[in-house]
Write a protein that holds these residues in place. Structure first.
Motif: not given
Length: 284
Positions: A10, A163, A191-192
């Motif tokens: 990410g 995450t 951020r995923t």
């Protein structure tokens, strides 16, 4: 094993540091990261004058008032803002007395851990059973910074990652449908958007490259303590922040341990560098 092994993890969504251990911290746009973690992270801590142990909100009955104060790093000192808006400087004469009055125990603020530094950690299961900050609960004393450079105040390792997928999954499991990263005190929120919840479980023993040159090695999943259940500034007490994990996500933090409520991962720094919000996270 999920597809997290084969896809880019990410991008850096948030950077947070906590200049005084167990106090509220600050969100920053960029950070220099060395073997000792993010610059100014856990730079200082309070030490109990009577026991010699490091003060930590992991023992809520003794130290939950630490989370009523916000620490902000400066060049040569740390500014501490109390719940009432009073400002203290870590180098002020009399700061130890002022902090002792706030937390209700005699303490000294220091940048040097005691030899073989320890802290008290309340039993998370007992915290959930008692369901109250002021309740007496079982606790044990353990060493800090076992996987960190000497002379640091980290609980275990110098960098803690979570995450957005994990935070979203905790929110799904909570009765009120909400979860806040601040309760879990990560340094990096990754951020995923397309990964499943608890995706970083699959990062154990992996190496991450963040931005141009920062390289981290994930060494453990993060077992959760009582801290997420506590009030954090304006965030109220919320036992579901731990109960959701205790009931739905027990995994082994590392090979030598049994299954525990976990969220996030710990990492060591293999190659230092500066990172900024938006930096891509790759497998290295």
């Amino acid at each position: 094993m999920t597809s997290a092994r084969s896809t880019r993890p990410g991008v850096v969504d948030r950077l947070l540091r906590y200049p005084v251990k167990s106090m509220l911290g600050e969100e920053i746009p960029a950070a220099d990261v060395t073997e000792r973690g993010l610059a100014h992270d856990r730079r200082l801590a309070l030490v109990d004058k009577e026991t010699g142990r490091v003060a930590s909100a992991k023992h809520p009955r003794l130290w939950h008032r630490l989370l009523t104060m916000t620490a902000t790093a400066g060049t040569s000192a740390v500014r501490i803002t109390t719940w009432a808006g009073e400002e203290l400087c870590s180098t002020d004469p009399g700061v130890d007395d002022a902090l002792s009055e706030i937390v209700g125990r005699p303490v000294v603020i220091t940048d040097t851990p005691p030899h073989e530094a320890t802290l008290d950690r309340a039993d998370p299961e007992d915290v959930l059973r008692r369901d109250g900050v002021g309740q007496p609960v079982g606790a044990h004393t353990g060493r800090i910074a076992v996987a960190s450079p000497q002379g640091t105040f980290f609980d275990f390792a110098p960098v803690h990652l979570m995450t957005t997928s994990t935070i979203a999954r905790i929110a799904e499991l909570a009765p009120h449908g909400d979860a806040q990263a601040e309760r879990y005190r990560p340094n990096l929120v990754i951020r995923t958007p397309h990964a499943p919840g608890f995706t970083e479980d699959d990062w154990l023993d992996r190496t991450l490259r963040i931005g141009p040159d920062l390289v981290l090695r994930v060494i453990a999943r993060t077992p959760r303590c009582a801290i997420p259940t506590l009030a954090h500034g304006s965030l109220p007490t919320d036992t579901t922040a731990l109960r959701a994990l205790a009931e739905h996500h027990r995994v082994t933090p590392m090979a030598s341990m049994g299954a525990l409520p976990c969220a996030g991962v710990y990492a060591q720094v293999l190659r230092p560098d500066r990172i900024v919000i938006g930096d891509a996270v790759h497998w290295s």
